[in-house]
Scaffold this motif. Structure first.
Motif, PDB file in Angstrom:
ATOM      1  N   ASP A  28     116.790  24.697  23.892  1.00 36.13           N
ATOM      2  CA  ASP A  28     115.830  23.872  24.630  1.00 36.13           C
ATOM      3  C   ASP A  28     116.218  23.754  26.097  1.00 36.13           C
ATOM      4  N   TYR A  29     117.528  23.757  26.389  1.00 36.80           N
ATOM      5  CA  TYR A  29     117.989  23.622  27.779  1.00 36.80           C
ATOM      6  C   TYR A  29     117.494  24.782  28.633  1.00 36.80           C
ATOM      7  N   TYR A  30     117.437  25.989  28.063  1.00 36.56           N
ATOM      8  CA  TYR A  30     116.997  27.165  28.804  1.00 36.56           C
ATOM      9  C   TYR A  30     115.489  27.403  28.675  1.00 36.56           C
ATOM     10  N   GLY A  31     114.789  26.554  27.960  1.00 41.57           N
ATOM     11  CA  GLY A  31     113.334  26.668  27.869  1.00 41.57           C
ATOM     12  C   GLY A  31     112.840  27.699  26.881  1.00 41.57           C
ATOM     13  N   TYR A  32     113.686  28.093  25.917  1.00 41.55           N
ATOM     14  CA  TYR A  32     113.264  29.108  24.959  1.00 41.55           C
ATOM     15  C   TYR A  32     112.276  28.574  23.918  1.00 41.55           C
ATOM     16  N   ARG A  33     112.264  27.263  23.727  1.00 47.11           N
ATOM     17  CA  ARG A  33     111.387  26.695  22.691  1.00 47.11           C
ATOM     18  C   ARG A  33     110.350  25.755  23.299  1.00 47.11           C
ATOM     19  N   ASP A  34     109.978  26.030  24.550  1.00 50.96           N
ATOM     20  CA  ASP A  34     108.962  25.184  25.180  1.00 50.96           C
ATOM     21  C   ASP A  34     107.596  25.358  24.544  1.00 50.96           C
ATOM     22  N   GLU A  35     107.341  26.534  23.972  1.00 49.39           N
ATOM     23  CA  GLU A  35     106.025  26.800  23.395  1.00 49.39           C
ATOM     24  C   GLU A  35     105.904  26.317  21.959  1.00 49.39           C
ATOM     25  N   ASP A  36     107.011  25.870  21.363  1.00 47.98           N
ATOM     26  CA  ASP A  36     106.962  25.450  19.964  1.00 47.98           C
ATOM     27  C   ASP A  36     106.270  24.107  19.776  1.00 47.98           C
ATOM     28  N   ASP A  37     106.130  23.334  20.829  1.00 43.01           N
ATOM     29  CA  ASP A  37     105.524  22.015  20.661  1.00 43.01           C
ATOM     30  C   ASP A  37     104.005  22.063  20.591  1.00 43.01           C
ATOM     31  N   GLY A  38     103.395  23.232  20.837  1.00 41.89           N
ATOM     32  CA  GLY A  38     101.946  23.360  20.744  1.00 41.89           C
ATOM     33  C   GLY A  38     101.181  22.749  21.899  1.00 41.89           C
ATOM     34  N   VAL A  39     101.856  22.441  22.986  1.00 44.88           N
ATOM     35  CA  VAL A  39     101.203  21.817  24.144  1.00 44.88           C
ATOM     36  C   VAL A  39     101.080  22.808  25.299  1.00 44.88           C
ATOM     37  N   LEU A  40     102.115  23.592  25.527  1.00 48.33           N
ATOM     38  CA  LEU A  40     102.140  24.465  26.696  1.00 48.33           C
ATOM     39  C   LEU A  40     101.169  25.632  26.569  1.00 48.33           C
TER      40      LEU A  40
END
Length: 288
Positions: free
Chosen positions: A158-170
């Protein structure tokens, strides 16, 4: 009558006591501890000083004495403490016990060691005097700094932004923004076309194919030259063919040049100058 007799007896008793007191000469404590040579008396003077310190420490507890009186009392207590230290040193010199090591520490009413600065102690109400309280206020301790290893423990994907798309918002936001950009580009193209800024003709620069700088021009020479060029250039299927524009020596010529160079190096290394001169003269005579 009884009262008068009692008063007379009391007065007589006081007079008798004063006479006895005059008969006994009070012994004064020496000004310097080094002047005393008796161990018993040195310990007596030390106990006397401790008694004086105790009385003054009791007096200094009263905060109503005033700032100046409290400061004087605190100075007198510190002076007596220094004098007590001199007598304890003298007792050790006379063969007595070392009270500085085995003696109790100076404690306040709360059981804590008396605070001080560079050997000067503050007792009782003297600790609350203006300018003294700030002396002993401890600065707030800073939180301990984390080491690099401790900080790396909390770093994950999460710190490097690898799972930013997993929340279904982005992803929905990006798709919506992409549609807006495409719509704006199409609208701009329509306006330009209506205004006649765009033409349907394809520019000549796009019609011309790029010139292949590696293309081989057809050679007008004989077939024999083309066969020799084919032998010189080793090509494999699936690879482009290149033409050498400089004369390339054969493998045999390279071996002869290396052998000749090696002979020259050995000759220069092991042959003397005289021998080299003789060899050159012999070659000149033989016409070689």
């Amino acid at each position: 009558m009884a009262r008068n007799s009692e008063k007379a007896m009391t007065t007589l008793a006081r007079f008798r006591a004063s006479q006895l007191g005059e008969a006994v000469v009070k012994e004064r404590r020496p000004f310097l501890a080094s002047e005393e040579n008796s161990l018993r008396k040195a310990e007596k003077w030390r106990r006397q000083i401790i008694g004086e310190i105790s009385r003054k420490v009791s007096q200094i507890q009263n905060a109503g004495l005033g700032e100046f009186k409290i400061r004087d009392l605190n100075d007198e207590i510190n002076k007596l403490l220094r004098e007590k230290g001199h007598w304890e040193t003298r007792i050790v010199e006379l063969g007595g016990p070392d009270y500085q090591k085995v003696g109790p520490k100076m404690l306040d009413s709360e059981g804590k060691e008396v605070p001080g600065n560079r050997g000067y102690k503050y007792f009782g109400a003297a600790k609350d005097l203006p300018g003294v309280r700030e002396l002993f206020e401890q600065e707030p301790t800073l939180p301990p700094r984390k080491t690099r290893a401790e900080m790396m423990k909390l770093i994950d994907a999460d710190y490097y932004g690898y799972r930013d798309e997993d929340d279904g918002v982005l992803v929905p936001l990006e798709m919506e923004h992409e549609k807006e950009i495409i719509a704006a580009a199409v609208e701009e193209w329509k306006h330009k076309k209506e205004a006649g800024l765009l033409t349907d003709e394809i520019p000549e620069s796009q019609e011309k194919e790029e010139e292949d700088i590696y293309a081989i021009a057809p050679d007008s020479g004989s077939d024999e030259e083309s066969d020799e060029n084919d032998k010189e250039m080793d090509t494999t299927e699936g690879q482009e063919r290149y033409v050498a524009h400089v004369p390339v020596p054969s493998q045999k010529e390279v071996e002869e040049a290396l052998l000749k160079r090696k002979k020259m190096e050995l000759f220069e290394k092991y042959a003397s100058e005289n021998l080299m001169k003789q060899g050159q003269e012999a070659k000149a005579l033989m016409g070689l």
